[in-house]
Write a protein that holds these residues in place. Structure first.
Motif, mmCIF file in Angstrom:
data_model
loop_
_atom_site.group_PDB
_atom_site.id
_atom_site.type_symbol
_atom_site.label_atom_id
_atom_site.label_comp_id
_atom_site.label_asym_id
_atom_site.label_seq_id
_atom_site.Cartn_x
_atom_site.Cartn_y
_atom_site.Cartn_z
ATOM 1 N N SER A 1 87.181 73.230 92.424
ATOM 2 C CA SER A 1 87.870 72.015 91.999
ATOM 3 C C SER A 1 87.998 71.057 93.178
ATOM 4 N N ILE A 2 88.326 69.807 92.876
ATOM 5 C CA ILE A 2 88.565 68.828 93.944
ATOM 6 C C ILE A 2 89.651 69.330 94.883
ATOM 7 N N THR B 1 83.560 60.847 85.095
ATOM 8 C CA THR B 1 84.636 61.682 85.650
ATOM 9 C C THR B 1 85.447 62.369 84.547
ATOM 10 N N ALA B 2 85.264 61.953 83.304
ATOM 11 C CA ALA B 2 85.989 62.576 82.192
ATOM 12 C C ALA B 2 85.375 63.937 81.865
ATOM 13 N N ASP B 3 86.230 64.933 81.652
ATOM 14 C CA ASP B 3 85.720 66.279 81.341
ATOM 15 C C ASP B 3 84.896 66.290 80.065
ATOM 16 N N ASP B 4 85.209 65.393 79.132
ATOM 17 C CA ASP B 4 84.457 65.326 77.874
ATOM 18 C C ASP B 4 83.597 64.071 77.818
ATOM 19 N N GLY B 5 83.150 63.623 78.995
ATOM 20 C CA GLY B 5 82.359 62.391 79.084
ATOM 21 C C GLY B 5 80.893 62.594 78.783
ATOM 22 N N VAL C 1 81.807 69.993 82.711
ATOM 23 C CA VAL C 1 83.031 69.825 83.490
ATOM 24 C C VAL C 1 82.751 69.903 84.985
ATOM 25 N N GLU C 2 81.839 70.775 85.395
ATOM 26 C CA GLU C 2 81.543 70.906 86.829
ATOM 27 C C GLU C 2 80.955 69.614 87.379
ATOM 28 N N LEU C 3 80.038 68.989 86.618
ATOM 29 C CA LEU C 3 79.471 67.720 87.069
ATOM 30 C C LEU C 3 80.544 66.632 87.078
ATOM 31 N N ALA C 4 81.427 66.639 86.086
ATOM 32 C CA ALA C 4 82.519 65.664 86.065
ATOM 33 C C ALA C 4 83.406 65.834 87.297
ATOM 34 N N ARG D 1 82.433 66.905 90.174
ATOM 35 C CA ARG D 1 81.696 66.376 91.330
ATOM 36 C C ARG D 1 81.829 64.852 91.397
ATOM 37 N N PHE D 2 81.780 64.193 90.248
ATOM 38 C CA PHE D 2 81.968 62.744 90.243
ATOM 39 C C PHE D 2 83.402 62.392 90.650
ATOM 40 N N LYS D 3 84.375 63.201 90.254
ATOM 41 C CA LYS D 3 85.758 62.973 90.680
ATOM 42 C C LYS D 3 85.869 63.096 92.200
ATOM 43 N N ALA D 4 85.192 64.096 92.759
ATOM 44 C CA ALA D 4 85.222 64.282 94.213
ATOM 45 C C ALA D 4 84.590 63.096 94.926
ATOM 46 N N LEU D 5 83.482 62.604 94.382
ATOM 47 C CA LEU D 5 82.823 61.440 94.972
ATOM 48 C C LEU D 5 83.740 60.222 94.900
ATOM 49 N N GLN D 6 84.354 60.007 93.757
ATOM 50 C CA GLN D 6 85.260 58.874 93.583
ATOM 51 C C GLN D 6 86.420 58.953 94.572
ATOM 52 N N MET D 7 87.007 60.150 94.727
ATOM 53 C CA MET D 7 88.114 60.323 95.650
ATOM 54 C C MET D 7 87.679 60.037 97.081
#
Length: 294
Positions: free
Chosen positions: A3-4, A231-235, A240-243, A245-251
């Motif tokens: 997780s992030i 970044t949405a888990d249901d995007g 979810v793992e790729l989402a 990773r996008f959350k980590a990049l955004q942060m």
């Protein structure tokens, strides 16, 4: 995929830390409801907080109690509100929110943007007020982004600005490796870097940097909005793992770069989008994707 929050624990991602012990960590939320909004986590990655064994759940709340005292001492407020949501990041966490009225705890409220310097001040002020656990020595300052930058500015640790920029680009390469932006086709995220203009980065300055005609349309977009479907888990990624990773990049982009924006260059059906912010070394860095929108 960690997780992030696990990546913050491991030191792979930065955070404005305010307290830490062997099993727990507390740091400022970078998209807070109010100034001083703090997250408290167990270092062990557990998705659902009530899956923690009773002793570990109790220890987490005891740690949160100490952190809450530090937050209240550092941030003027009537009370420290406590919330457990558990839907955004698959890692148990407690929200500590300075509040003067019940509405301050409403997660439907728009998130506020707190300047980096203010975040540093808040983290340092809270860290200084967190009481030691019984039987422990007084807390010592934590290693944080602010402290790393302060240490880096001292003569003994001075490093070229290019070294900091290279480090940022390397971290961006790691964070974007294998990621694709999904529009009507998939586009890999490509890390980019440019010399930043001395003044404000307006449309004309950006087009010069990109060697684009001066009349090319430029639209700006907030990074969180641009990445919201990724970044949405249901995007759109359906993973979810790729989402995460996008959350980590955004942060990372929001914490390590200043004034991050997404610039959409050109007209459809095909156009380029650049997510760019300023590095401490005076460059623009981020990533580029190609969008297909018909």
């Amino acid at each position: 995929m960690p997780s992030i929050f696990s990546r913050i624990v491991a030191g792979e991602l930065p955070a404005y830390k305010v307290a830490e012990d062997e099993h727990h960590l507390a740091f400022l939320d970078i998209t807070p409801l109010v100034e001083g909004h703090t997250l408290v986590i167990p270092k062990k990655e557990v998705d659902y907080i009530f899956d923690l064994p009773p002793a570990e759940l109790a220890a987490l709340h005891q740690f949160a109690q100490r952190v809450a005292k530090g937050v209240k001492a550092a941030v003027p407020c009537r009370r420290i509100g406590v919330a457990v949501i558990g839907l955004e990041v698959p890692h148990a966490h407690i929200h500590l929110i300075p509040m003067n009225k019940v509405a301050d705890m409403n997660f439907a409220n728009p998130k506020i943007k707190v300047a980096e310097e203010r975040m540093k001040e808040l983290a340092a002020a809270i860290a200084a007020q967190v009481p030691a656990a019984e039987g422990e020595a007084a807390p010592v300052p934590l290693e944080s982004k602010a402290e790393r930058e302060t240490a880096a500015s001292s003569p003994a640790a001075e490093a070229p600005a290019d070294a900091a920029a290279d480090s940022t680009l390397e971290q961006l390469r790691q964070l974007t490796e294998g990621l694709y932006f999904v529009s009507e086709s998939d586009s890999p995220l490509a890390v980019v870097s440019y010399q930043a203009p001395a003044g404000e980065l307006d449309a004309q300055e950006l087009l010069k940097l990109l060697n684009q005609p001066a009349d090319t349309p430029v639209q700006t977009q907030e990074l969180t909005h641009f990445l919201r479907n990724h970044t949405a888990d249901d995007g759109v990624l359906g993973n979810v793992e790729l989402a995460n990773r996008f959350k980590a990049l955004q942060m990372f982009l929001k914490q390590e770069l200043e004034d991050v924006k997404v610039y959409r260059i050109g007209k459809g059906p095909q156009l380029d989008a650049y997510a760019l912010g300023r590095t401490p070394g005076g460059k623009l860095a981020g990533f580029k994707v190609t969008l297909i929108e018909t």
